[in-house]
Design a protein around this motif. Sequence first.
Motif, PDB file in Angstrom:
ATOM      1  N   GLY A 432       0.817  -1.213   0.000  1.00 43.40           N
ATOM      2  CA  GLY A 432       0.000   0.000   0.000  1.00 43.40           C
ATOM      3  C   GLY A 432       0.847   1.259   0.000  1.00 43.40           C
ATOM      4  O   GLY A 432       0.528   2.232  -0.686  1.00 43.40           O
ATOM      5  N   ILE A 433       1.935   1.242   0.765  1.00 44.54           N
ATOM      6  CA  ILE A 433       2.858   2.382   0.727  1.00 44.54           C
ATOM      7  C   ILE A 433       3.489   2.503  -0.653  1.00 44.54           C
ATOM      8  O   ILE A 433       3.674   3.603  -1.188  1.00 44.54           O
ATOM      9  N   SER A 436       1.260   4.289  -3.066  1.00 39.02           N
ATOM     10  CA  SER A 436       0.914   5.663  -2.712  1.00 39.02           C
ATOM     11  C   SER A 436       1.568   6.650  -3.681  1.00 39.02           C
ATOM     12  O   SER A 436       2.446   6.285  -4.469  1.00 39.02           O
ATOM     13  N   ARG A 445       4.262   1.708  -8.923  1.00 42.56           N
ATOM     14  CA  ARG A 445       3.040   2.096  -8.209  1.00 42.56           C
ATOM     15  C   ARG A 445       1.859   1.234  -8.642  1.00 42.56           C
ATOM     16  O   ARG A 445       1.077   0.761  -7.799  1.00 42.56           O
ATOM     17  N   CYS A 449      -0.268  -1.416  -6.351  1.00 43.38           N
ATOM     18  CA  CYS A 449      -1.713  -1.236  -6.219  1.00 43.38           C
ATOM     19  C   CYS A 449      -2.453  -2.528  -6.578  1.00 43.38           C
ATOM     20  O   CYS A 449      -3.349  -2.976  -5.833  1.00 43.38           O
ATOM     21  N   SER A 751       7.697   1.416   6.709  1.00 45.30           N
ATOM     22  CA  SER A 751       6.335   1.077   7.146  1.00 45.30           C
ATOM     23  C   SER A 751       6.306  -0.281   7.842  1.00 45.30           C
ATOM     24  O   SER A 751       5.588  -0.470   8.835  1.00 45.30           O
TER      25      SER A 751
END
Length: 933
Positions: A432-433, A436, A445, A449, A751
Amino acid sequence: MLRQVLHRGLRTCFSRLGHFIASHPVFFASAPVLISILLGASFSRYQVEESVEHLLAPQHSLAKIERNLVNSLFPVNRSKHRLYSDLQTPGRYGRVIVTSFQKANMLDQHHTDLILKVRVGRVRAAPGGSAAVAGLAPRGVPAEKAASAIPRGGCCRVFPCTLHTAVTKIQVPRPGFNYTFAHICVLNNDKTCIVDDIVHVLEELKNARATNRTNFAITYPITHLKDGRAVYNGHQLGGVTVHSKDRVKSAEAIQLTYYLQSINSLNDMVAERWESSFCDTVKLFQKSNSKVKIYPYTSSSLREDFQKTSRVSERYLVTSLILVVTMAILCCSMQDCVRSKPWLGLLGLVTISLATLTAAGIINLTGGKYNSTFLGVPFVMLGHGLYGTFEMLSSWRKTREDQHVKERTAEVYADSMLSFSLTTAMYLVTFGIGASPFTNIEAARIFCCNSCIAILFNYLYVLSFYGSSLVFTGYIENNYQHSIFCRKVPKPEVLQEKPAWYRFLLTARFSEDTAEGEEANTYESHLLVCFLKRYYCDWITNTYVKPFVVLFYLIYISFALMGYLQVSEGSDLSNIVATATQTIEYTTAQQKYFSNYSPVIGFYIYESIEYWNSSVQEDVLEYTKGFVRISWFESYLNYLRKLNISTDLPKKNFTDMLRNSFLKAPQFSHFQEDIIFSKKYNDEFDVVASRMFLVAKTMDTNREELYDLLETLRRLSVTSKVKFIVFNPSFVFMDRYASSLGAPLHNSCISALFLLFFSAFLVADSMINVWITLTVVSVEFGVIGFMTLWKVELDCISVLCLIYGINYTIDNCAPLLSTFVLGKDFTRTKWVKNALEVHGVAILQSYLCYIVGLFPLAAVPSNLTCTLFRCLFLIAFVTFFHCFAILPVILTFLPPSKKKRKEKKNPENREEIECVEMVDIDSTRVVDQITTV
């Protein structure tokens, strides 16, 4: 206390969830299937991403801002023939490298006749529907007749065809009209087609040979034409050997580029079809001229070869699926036909496939576009989903057979779903990071996703579909039905009357035949359970084995450090395309013959400066010192010196001389495109912007060297008096690529650490998170090091694999470490054995299936899948090495301690108590024996 309460509460919730799913298995089995079918029907909206720059170039970079500024002053599409770049040239074009198999001189008469046999002249843009091309026809043959003599493929019928002639005569048929190069070429100011300067050089060379002139010489990298114009040929002549004073002795390769316009959709469509015909024409020319080797390349080659990976890997992925299904069925099978679970091995993969189909449907419905990096998503799901399903099966084997199926299912969920949920949360956080806006590489990305969507549905389908499948197989087992054929297994006394093969197929152990106290050993006949419990656990914890494991780990760290210190950034676009393609062949030839000079760098002065001032002149020349310069400014100063005119003129005289004398001369008229004048109120003109072109001499055109050059020029532009920017189309791909590439991995690691830190207050023991963190660091460090030693660079694919490696390590090591840390009352060695017995089978099963599924990737003819295979294989192997060798050994002599303090204080009392207990046990046995007699 809070940790234990929370832990018990979560186990209770999952237990109730398992009981609820076991009460409604049909609904939870059918709902995922229906959802997947409905969403899978959206494949009619399937789209492929066409722009490689959109995927792989940093989204937010200074180079894109510089490109917009440059484009507002000097349109890049019109000057792309002067901003040479190997793979990143903007717009439409066709490019070809011509070499000889025997390393012959391509400038001799034989080879130049193949490229350019007739008088060339200038290619003029054809007006309207005319196909006339001035100067291309042989003498005595009208242009119209020559044009009609060229078929659509580009081969000639009336006169001997050369490569240049065949290319310029390619026809693209449209309703009522045939387009040639003359219709879609980029135009000069005099409305003639722009062709490479090497064409004019070869023309003059042939004219000199025809007239027996011996004074004509080609110099390198800048030569002068007959009209006095200086032209740069550093990227048009390759493998050059020079005499004194840069005179060319021989050249092993010649490169030609044909630039096309794409000003509207129709023009772009025609140009795209022209590029396709260009490749076909060059291949036909290659077949008819076996003594030369030709490497074609177009603006579409990189995109097509990038997407080609998806097509060439289809049958390998099918092979991978078959192998994984076979291995999963074997891993779930055992000799006992009732307790064997082959259908669960197959249904585990069906669960993953349904989740993949659902995620793909959501991507289609939301307008997502596919690219070849998506090949890694199924393997991400395979690693996570397989372990989850095998862990549930392992928990099922630990339940009592005399329990009801609902109670066994509830116990399975309480035992396995907590760790599986936490690892799924880690997947969602890390990916998820990566999904982003902090991620600057669009391909990374989008991959993160889509991985998040796939992992989420994979988790939900394991809970529902696979859980209900476990319920169905549980009823089959409780009814003593065959695990494959679902037929009632007869009692042993009935089987004795059957043939041997029948008894072999229906071998089962009935509860009546099981002695009291042997319930836990029902599944020990499974091969992997037997191997771990009887052999491996005792061997790995043996005192004599531990020193060798520690020594092996030190060797592992040493080699990993050696590789870690050699990590290199992989921004070469040829690393992401399929092998044996135009891009790979062209890139190899380009690096072999044309790597002496960097791409042409545009040097743009974007504000008005005092060009007439001698100090400013010195500054500009100083900034461009050390480069090969194609500069109107330097040529103009030399022009003034030849006329014995001082370069330190007044502003009006300097500008008037520039406009009315210098730029009017034929040899300097092409510099008109490099200067922008503005007219003032008093009829004076001022130079408001200008450009020059710089080329750096390099030993090898590597990305690091070019990026260092870019950063040096940028720092100079900030501190200099002259305000300038530098630009080349390749800068868009390499600008801040390293920081943009490492950002997803960096953010995901941070994270993950934060999640592990905060979850330390929620898990039953904080030492679990400490050990997980150390294990992840060790695995990632080793993967990066060995990845570098295996010649894998740090590019988009490898970074995504490293993000996945964090989660894969936690997936496999967390249950093992949790069981060890939470264990009490026994020694470390005893709890290491217990942890391996409880979770080792699931880890081993998922590892075997995962590795078998990876092997076909190694055979795919693609650089992208090669990188994917090497990274995923290293992640799986290093994690397996830690789970089954490093952790079992290190945990036997490192914290946490398993002995209680009070036991350490009173060891004698404990021995006495144990003796008393033994005596009581012996006396009880004696009483039992007497009673029996």
